[in-house]
Design a protein around this motif. Structure first.
Motif, mmCIF file in Angstrom:
data_model
loop_
_atom_site.group_PDB
_atom_site.id
_atom_site.type_symbol
_atom_site.label_atom_id
_atom_site.label_comp_id
_atom_site.label_asym_id
_atom_site.label_seq_id
_atom_site.Cartn_x
_atom_site.Cartn_y
_atom_site.Cartn_z
ATOM 1 N N ALA A 67 -3.643 8.208 0.233
ATOM 2 C CA ALA A 67 -3.691 9.048 1.430
ATOM 3 C C ALA A 67 -3.204 10.464 1.123
ATOM 4 O O ALA A 67 -3.786 11.448 1.588
ATOM 5 C CB ALA A 67 -2.851 8.424 2.539
ATOM 6 N N ARG A 68 -2.150 10.567 0.323
ATOM 7 C CA ARG A 68 -1.636 11.892 -0.037
ATOM 8 C C ARG A 68 -2.661 12.675 -0.854
ATOM 9 O O ARG A 68 -2.863 13.865 -0.625
ATOM 10 C CB ARG A 68 -0.345 11.745 -0.845
ATOM 11 N N SER A 69 -3.310 12.012 -1.774
ATOM 12 C CA SER A 69 -4.258 12.717 -2.646
ATOM 13 C C SER A 69 -5.570 13.026 -1.945
ATOM 14 O O SER A 69 -6.353 13.851 -2.428
ATOM 15 C CB SER A 69 -4.528 11.885 -3.903
ATOM 16 N N ASN A 70 -5.836 12.396 -0.805
ATOM 17 C CA ASN A 70 -7.080 12.629 -0.082
ATOM 18 C C ASN A 70 -6.879 13.409 1.216
ATOM 19 O O ASN A 70 -7.793 13.482 2.035
ATOM 20 C CB ASN A 70 -7.764 11.293 0.218
ATOM 21 N N ASN A 71 -5.690 13.965 1.376
ATOM 22 C CA ASN A 71 -5.411 14.852 2.510
ATOM 23 C C ASN A 71 -5.781 14.239 3.861
ATOM 24 O O ASN A 71 -6.436 14.863 4.693
ATOM 25 C CB ASN A 71 -6.160 16.182 2.332
ATOM 26 N N VAL A 72 -5.347 12.993 4.077
ATOM 27 C CA VAL A 72 -5.613 12.379 5.377
ATOM 28 C C VAL A 72 -4.735 13.038 6.425
ATOM 29 O O VAL A 72 -3.791 13.763 6.117
ATOM 30 C CB VAL A 72 -5.368 10.852 5.338
ATOM 31 N N SER A 73 -5.021 12.789 7.680
ATOM 32 C CA SER A 73 -4.299 13.439 8.766
ATOM 33 C C SER A 73 -2.816 13.092 8.717
ATOM 34 O O SER A 73 -2.419 12.038 8.194
ATOM 35 C CB SER A 73 -4.875 13.009 10.115
ATOM 36 N N SER A 74 -2.001 13.973 9.273
ATOM 37 C CA SER A 74 -0.549 13.744 9.263
ATOM 38 C C SER A 74 -0.193 12.475 10.030
ATOM 39 O O SER A 74 0.746 11.761 9.659
ATOM 40 C CB SER A 74 0.173 14.949 9.879
ATOM 41 N N TYR A 75 -0.962 12.187 11.105
ATOM 42 C CA TYR A 75 -0.697 10.959 11.863
ATOM 43 C C TYR A 75 -0.907 9.725 10.986
ATOM 44 O O TYR A 75 -0.072 8.814 10.950
ATOM 45 C CB TYR A 75 -1.608 10.867 13.082
ATOM 46 N N MET A 76 -2.027 9.693 10.267
ATOM 47 C CA MET A 76 -2.331 8.534 9.428
ATOM 48 C C MET A 76 -1.323 8.386 8.305
ATOM 49 O O MET A 76 -0.851 7.280 8.015
ATOM 50 C CB MET A 76 -3.746 8.659 8.869
ATOM 51 N N LEU A 77 -0.973 9.500 7.672
ATOM 52 C CA LEU A 77 -0.013 9.439 6.575
ATOM 53 C C LEU A 77 1.343 8.961 7.083
ATOM 54 O O LEU A 77 2.011 8.141 6.434
ATOM 55 C CB LEU A 77 0.122 10.811 5.909
ATOM 56 N N SER A 78 1.740 9.429 8.255
ATOM 57 C CA SER A 78 3.010 9.013 8.839
ATOM 58 C C SER A 78 3.004 7.517 9.146
ATOM 59 O O SER A 78 3.993 6.813 8.907
ATOM 60 C CB SER A 78 3.280 9.808 10.116
ATOM 61 N N ALA A 79 1.885 7.017 9.668
ATOM 62 C CA ALA A 79 1.774 5.590 9.993
ATOM 63 C C ALA A 79 1.859 4.741 8.729
ATOM 64 O O ALA A 79 2.484 3.679 8.723
ATOM 65 C CB ALA A 79 0.466 5.332 10.725
ATOM 66 N N ILE A 80 1.236 5.200 7.641
ATOM 67 C CA ILE A 80 1.276 4.466 6.370
ATOM 68 C C ILE A 80 2.699 4.471 5.814
ATOM 69 O O ILE A 80 3.200 3.433 5.356
ATOM 70 C CB ILE A 80 0.301 5.082 5.358
ATOM 71 N N ARG A 81 3.355 5.617 5.859
ATOM 72 C CA ARG A 81 4.731 5.700 5.356
ATOM 73 C C ARG A 81 5.650 4.770 6.141
ATOM 74 O O ARG A 81 6.505 4.084 5.570
ATOM 75 C CB ARG A 81 5.238 7.138 5.468
ATOM 76 N N LYS A 82 5.478 4.751 7.455
ATOM 77 C CA LYS A 82 6.309 3.896 8.306
ATOM 78 C C LYS A 82 6.090 2.430 7.959
ATOM 79 O O LYS A 82 7.041 1.659 7.811
ATOM 80 C CB LYS A 82 5.984 4.149 9.771
ATOM 81 N N LYS A 83 4.842 2.045 7.817
ATOM 82 C CA LYS A 83 4.530 0.661 7.491
ATOM 83 C C LYS A 83 5.053 0.308 6.107
ATOM 84 O O LYS A 83 5.585 -0.797 5.891
ATOM 85 C CB LYS A 83 3.006 0.457 7.531
ATOM 86 N N ASN A 84 4.919 1.235 5.172
ATOM 87 C CA ASN A 84 5.389 1.022 3.809
ATOM 88 C C ASN A 84 6.885 0.749 3.803
ATOM 89 O O ASN A 84 7.370 -0.186 3.168
ATOM 90 C CB ASN A 84 5.068 2.266 2.977
ATOM 91 N N THR A 85 7.628 1.551 4.540
ATOM 92 C CA THR A 85 9.079 1.383 4.611
ATOM 93 C C THR A 85 9.458 0.047 5.235
ATOM 94 O O THR A 85 10.322 -0.683 4.727
ATOM 95 C CB THR A 85 9.714 2.525 5.426
ATOM 96 N N LEU A 86 8.784 -0.305 6.323
ATOM 97 C CA LEU A 86 9.081 -1.558 7.001
ATOM 98 C C LEU A 86 8.734 -2.762 6.139
ATOM 99 O O LEU A 86 9.468 -3.746 6.106
ATOM 100 C CB LEU A 86 8.322 -1.625 8.329
ATOM 101 N N LYS A 87 7.611 -2.679 5.431
ATOM 102 C CA LYS A 87 7.208 -3.790 4.575
ATOM 103 C C LYS A 87 8.269 -4.063 3.511
ATOM 104 O O LYS A 87 8.598 -5.209 3.227
ATOM 105 C CB LYS A 87 5.880 -3.469 3.884
ATOM 106 N N GLN A 88 8.791 -3.012 2.927
ATOM 107 C CA GLN A 88 9.768 -3.203 1.872
ATOM 108 C C GLN A 88 11.099 -3.705 2.435
ATOM 109 O O GLN A 88 11.760 -4.545 1.840
ATOM 110 C CB GLN A 88 9.961 -1.894 1.110
ATOM 111 N N LYS A 89 11.473 -3.229 3.617
ATOM 112 C CA LYS A 89 12.721 -3.666 4.223
ATOM 113 C C LYS A 89 12.649 -5.109 4.697
ATOM 114 O O LYS A 89 13.605 -5.872 4.576
ATOM 115 C CB LYS A 89 13.074 -2.767 5.411
ATOM 116 N N LEU A 90 11.504 -5.481 5.233
ATOM 117 C CA LEU A 90 11.360 -6.808 5.829
ATOM 118 C C LEU A 90 10.724 -7.820 4.887
ATOM 119 O O LEU A 90 10.382 -8.922 5.290
ATOM 120 C CB LEU A 90 10.537 -6.703 7.109
ATOM 121 N N LYS A 91 10.518 -7.426 3.616
ATOM 122 C CA LYS A 91 9.966 -8.344 2.625
ATOM 123 C C LYS A 91 8.613 -8.893 3.071
ATOM 124 O O LYS A 91 8.355 -10.094 3.023
ATOM 125 C CB LYS A 91 10.920 -9.508 2.348
ATOM 126 N N MET A 92 7.746 -7.944 3.509
ATOM 127 C CA MET A 92 6.369 -8.295 3.864
ATOM 128 C C MET A 92 6.291 -9.274 5.052
ATOM 129 O O MET A 92 5.583 -10.256 5.018
ATOM 130 C CB MET A 92 5.624 -8.904 2.659
#
Length: 284
Positions: A256-281
């Motif tokens: 997403a970072r390398s393809n310049n997706v919208s800030s909303y989409m990038l923020s949603a991915i970052r949020k999910k990424n953080t939660l996945k790692q904290k909650l062990k998927m």
């Protein structure tokens, strides 16, 4: 072009191919052998004799098994036609699999893909119990009970809302057996991620939803069957599934970072990424 990745599927491959070969709109079937160690390749060549003009057999060039994701990419690159569909070697299409999707494609000027329901067929009661344990509680309610055994979205969404519903994971999912996608869209997203032996569908479906216009077809009546059995990779790799699900979102964020997706989409991915790692998927 229908792409079938094959690894040790000699028991199922004939039924899989036969379910696809006479479907309307299927111009070729590409079997991608992933260094099978059973009799799969011989079954493939027996089928090739029956349907020489429709079947194409290619092999993963590596000397090791590389997984379904890499084999799907090989198949996409080999495909001669503008639209590609997929079928796992132990699954099968229902009659008239493509009729509804092709009608939808023909009716819309701008469309990059269609996704439809896929039914889970259980080899035995234990396979069904294992699968149902993974289903959210909402599927046990009367309004969604008919979709309990389906891979599908719970309700229809517009293409511009598909990424949101996939990233939030609150509206079901779809399956490779149920999609038809423009070949050039797969090229645009960089094909499937070789780093992901599992969960490559999770990542690539979100990429396709970001860059393409994917429309829902029939979400209630399945177009294909998915056999749930003891050999399914997902149900035999709990620890690996945790690892690859987290890795899928890490890879998605890099993309997403390398393809310049919208800030909303990038923020949603970052949020999910953080939660996945904290909650062990743990799926939200």
């Amino acid at each position: 072009s229908v792409i079938i990745p094959v690894f040790n599927a000699e028991k199922f491959l004939r039924k899989s191919v036969l379910s696809a070969v006479n479907q309307n709109f299927v111009s070729e079937i590409i079997i991608v052998n992933d260094n099978s160690t059973d009799n799969s390749i011989n079954v493939a060549y027996e089928l090739k004799k029956l349907f020489p003009d429709k079947l194409k057999i290619v092999s993963n060039p590596s000397n090791v098994n590389v997984g379904a994701g890499k084999c799907r990419t090989i198949g996409i690159k080999e495909a001669r036609y503008d639209w590609v569909a997929f079928l796992d070697a132990d699954d099968y299409y229902y009659p008239n699999r493509f009729e509804n999707a092709v009608e939808l494609i023909s009716s819309k000027k701008y469309i990059d893909g269609v996704y439809e329901a896929v039914e889970n067929i259980f080899e035995n009661e234990n396979a069904q119990i294992t699968f149902l344990k993974t289903r959210p509680e909402r599927y046990k309610k009367d309004s969604l009970r008919k979709k309990l055994n389906l891979f599908t979205l719970d309700y229809r969404v517009e293409p511009n809302q598909l990424f949101k519903t996939l990233i939030n994971a609150n509206n079901g999912f779809f399956h490779f057996n149920g999609i038809i996608i423009k070949k050039k869209l797969f090229k645009s997203v960089g094909y499937l991620n070789d780093k992901l032996r599992l969960c490559q569908d999770t990542e690539v479906f979100m990429k396709l939803a970001i860059l393409g216009k994917l429309f829902p077809g029939n979400l209630d009546k399945p177009v294909a069957a998915r056999l749930v059995h003891v050999g399914n990779r997902v149900y035999n790799n709990d620890n690996k599934l945790v690892y690859f699900t987290i890795l899928a979102f890490i890879e998605l964020e890099k993309w997403a970072r390398s393809n310049n997706v919208s800030s909303y989409m990038l923020s949603a991915i970052r949020k999910k990424n953080t939660l996945k790692q904290k909650l062990k998927m743990k799926w939200l």
